[in-house]
Write a protein that holds these residues in place. Structure first.
Motif, PDB file in Angstrom:
ATOM      1  N   GLU A 108     -17.389 -13.658  -3.684  1.00 15.50           N
ATOM      2  CA  GLU A 108     -16.669 -13.183  -2.505  1.00 15.50           C
ATOM      3  C   GLU A 108     -15.160 -13.295  -2.657  1.00 15.50           C
ATOM      4  O   GLU A 108     -14.421 -12.627  -1.937  1.00 15.50           O
ATOM      5  N   ASN A 109     -14.697 -14.141  -3.580  1.00 13.18           N
ATOM      6  CA  ASN A 109     -13.258 -14.345  -3.785  1.00 13.18           C
ATOM      7  C   ASN A 109     -12.943 -14.398  -5.274  1.00 13.18           C
ATOM      8  O   ASN A 109     -13.803 -14.131  -6.102  1.00 13.18           O
ATOM      9  N   GLU A 110     -11.713 -14.775  -5.578  1.00 16.53           N
ATOM     10  CA  GLU A 110     -11.243 -14.780  -6.954  1.00 16.53           C
ATOM     11  C   GLU A 110     -12.161 -15.541  -7.906  1.00 16.53           C
ATOM     12  O   GLU A 110     -12.616 -16.634  -7.601  1.00 16.53           O
ATOM     13  N   ASP A 129     -14.685 -18.932  -3.847  1.00 11.42           N
ATOM     14  CA  ASP A 129     -15.691 -18.926  -2.778  1.00 11.42           C
ATOM     15  C   ASP A 129     -16.553 -20.189  -2.775  1.00 11.42           C
ATOM     16  O   ASP A 129     -17.568 -20.262  -2.080  1.00 11.42           O
ATOM     17  N   LYS A 130     -16.185 -21.189  -3.617  1.00  8.53           N
ATOM     18  CA  LYS A 130     -16.814 -22.514  -3.666  1.00  8.53           C
ATOM     19  C   LYS A 130     -18.159 -22.523  -4.388  1.00  8.53           C
ATOM     20  O   LYS A 130     -18.900 -23.502  -4.308  1.00  8.53           O
ATOM     21  N   THR A 131     -18.475 -21.455  -5.102  1.00  6.60           N
ATOM     22  CA  THR A 131     -19.774 -21.361  -5.767  1.00  6.60           C
ATOM     23  C   THR A 131     -19.653 -21.320  -7.284  1.00  6.60           C
ATOM     24  O   THR A 131     -18.625 -20.926  -7.839  1.00  6.60           O
ATOM     25  N   ALA A 154     -14.916 -26.828  -1.903  1.00  6.01           N
ATOM     26  CA  ALA A 154     -13.632 -26.118  -2.002  1.00  6.01           C
ATOM     27  C   ALA A 154     -13.639 -25.282  -3.276  1.00  6.01           C
ATOM     28  O   ALA A 154     -14.624 -25.247  -4.027  1.00  6.01           O
ATOM     29  N   ASP A 155     -12.535 -24.599  -3.505  1.00  5.45           N
ATOM     30  CA  ASP A 155     -12.291 -23.770  -4.676  1.00  5.45           C
ATOM     31  C   ASP A 155     -12.784 -24.462  -5.951  1.00  5.45           C
ATOM     32  O   ASP A 155     -12.420 -25.601  -6.228  1.00  5.45           O
ATOM     33  N   VAL A 156     -13.629 -23.763  -6.741  1.00  9.49           N
ATOM     34  CA  VAL A 156     -14.088 -24.304  -8.023  1.00  9.49           C
ATOM     35  C   VAL A 156     -13.166 -23.772  -9.121  1.00  9.49           C
ATOM     36  O   VAL A 156     -13.056 -22.563  -9.321  1.00  9.49           O
ATOM     37  N   LYS A 157     -12.507 -24.695  -9.830  1.00 13.44           N
ATOM     38  CA  LYS A 157     -11.484 -24.302 -10.795  1.00 13.44           C
ATOM     39  C   LYS A 157     -12.041 -23.995 -12.188  1.00 13.44           C
ATOM     40  O   LYS A 157     -11.483 -23.176 -12.909  1.00 13.44           O
TER      41      LYS A 157
END
Length: 277
Positions: A108-110, A129-131, A154-157
């Motif tokens: 869903e996101n970057e 998207d935290k996944t 939160a954001d997974v790097k």
């Protein structure tokens, strides 16, 4: 592994891209380097005679900053993740150039990181998207989503495969580390360290044995973890065995790499310096 010493050197390498470089990776034999960045391009370089020469520039396939790229272990494929939430899989053709083979969508996101497993059977991706997504590669080279892991808050790097054991590690803005294994039906959690760092965990890398993991954080700390009882993978745990704090900076550590030949650890951070440990 009881203590860590560091020596600092100032960054002096020339720019490889016209804008900010967000990610780079060598292929398995160290002959080719891929770089990606803010200018939305993928550049593939050949390393020979102590020089890098540009072999191929790919542009126009993704419409936002390209965050990460990773060669498959066999060298035939290249996975590229972008802030436009897509992953493009390239395959090398008869002209020795990479051309688009698949476009993977669903985040869903970057997309922040993409990594092929050493056996080429899996592709792991992570996102803002935290996944964490696990894609299985079939005999025809097609990709199917097997697991969507929602363990981070939160954001997974980053995602990172163990080089020896079938274990996957992820870290992110929730300051935690997660380690996963496949139970023949789904990817499930083997261990989780909720406060691995005092701030975001930006990057990690394994040593050649797969027994040790180094992580870099926004708390300007490096930490080394031992992977205990990795067989069976369900019993694997992360145990912290060493740490190093850069006391002369307030800037985050953004990237870390463990050299499998020299056993040196290199780390880069926001203070525009690099460390060798």
């Amino acid at each position: 592994m009881s203590s860590i010493k560091a020596v600092t050197f100032t960054q002096h390498s020339a720019d490889l891209l016209a804008a900010r470089v967000w990610g780079l990776n060598w292929n398995h034999n160290g002959r080719f380097l891929v770089t990606v960045g803010e200018d939305r391009t993928v550049k593939i370089w050949k390393y020979a005679d102590d020089k890098l020469s540009l072999l191929q520039k790919i542009s126009g396939d993704q419409n936002r900053t390209i965050r990460y790229a990773h060669f498959s272990h066999c060298g035939r494929f290249l996975a590229v993740g972008s802030w436009d939430a897509t992953i493009v899989i390239y395959e090398i053709n008869e002209s020795n150039e990479f051309e688009e083979k698949h476009r993977l969508e669903g985040h869903e996101n970057e997309v922040k990181c993409v990594q092929f497993s050493n056996n080429g059977q899996w592709l792991a991706t992570c996102s803002r998207d935290k996944t964490v997504w696990l894609w299985q590669v079939d005999e025809d080279g097609d990709y199917e989503v097997v697991s969507i892991l929602q363990k981070h808050s939160a954001d997974v790097k980053f995602v990172l495969w163990n080089p020896v054991y079938e274990l996957l590690v992820s870290g992110g803005y929730d300051n935690s580390l997660r380690m996963y294994y496949y139970d023949d039906e789904d990817w499930v959690t083997a261990d989780e360290v909720e406060a691995a760092h005092d701030s975001a965990v930006w990057s990690g890398d394994f040593d050649s044995t797969g027994k040790y993991l180094v992580t870099a954080g926004a708390d300007h700390n490096l930490k080394v973890w031992e992977v205990t009882s990795p067989e069976p993978p369900s019993a694997a745990r992360l145990n912290k065995v060493a740490s190093y704090e850069a006391r002369d900076t307030v800037w985050p550590f953004y990237s870390v790499s463990w050299d499998h030949l020299t056993n040196l650890i290199a780390v880069a951070g926001g203070d525009q310096k690099n460390l060798l440990i």
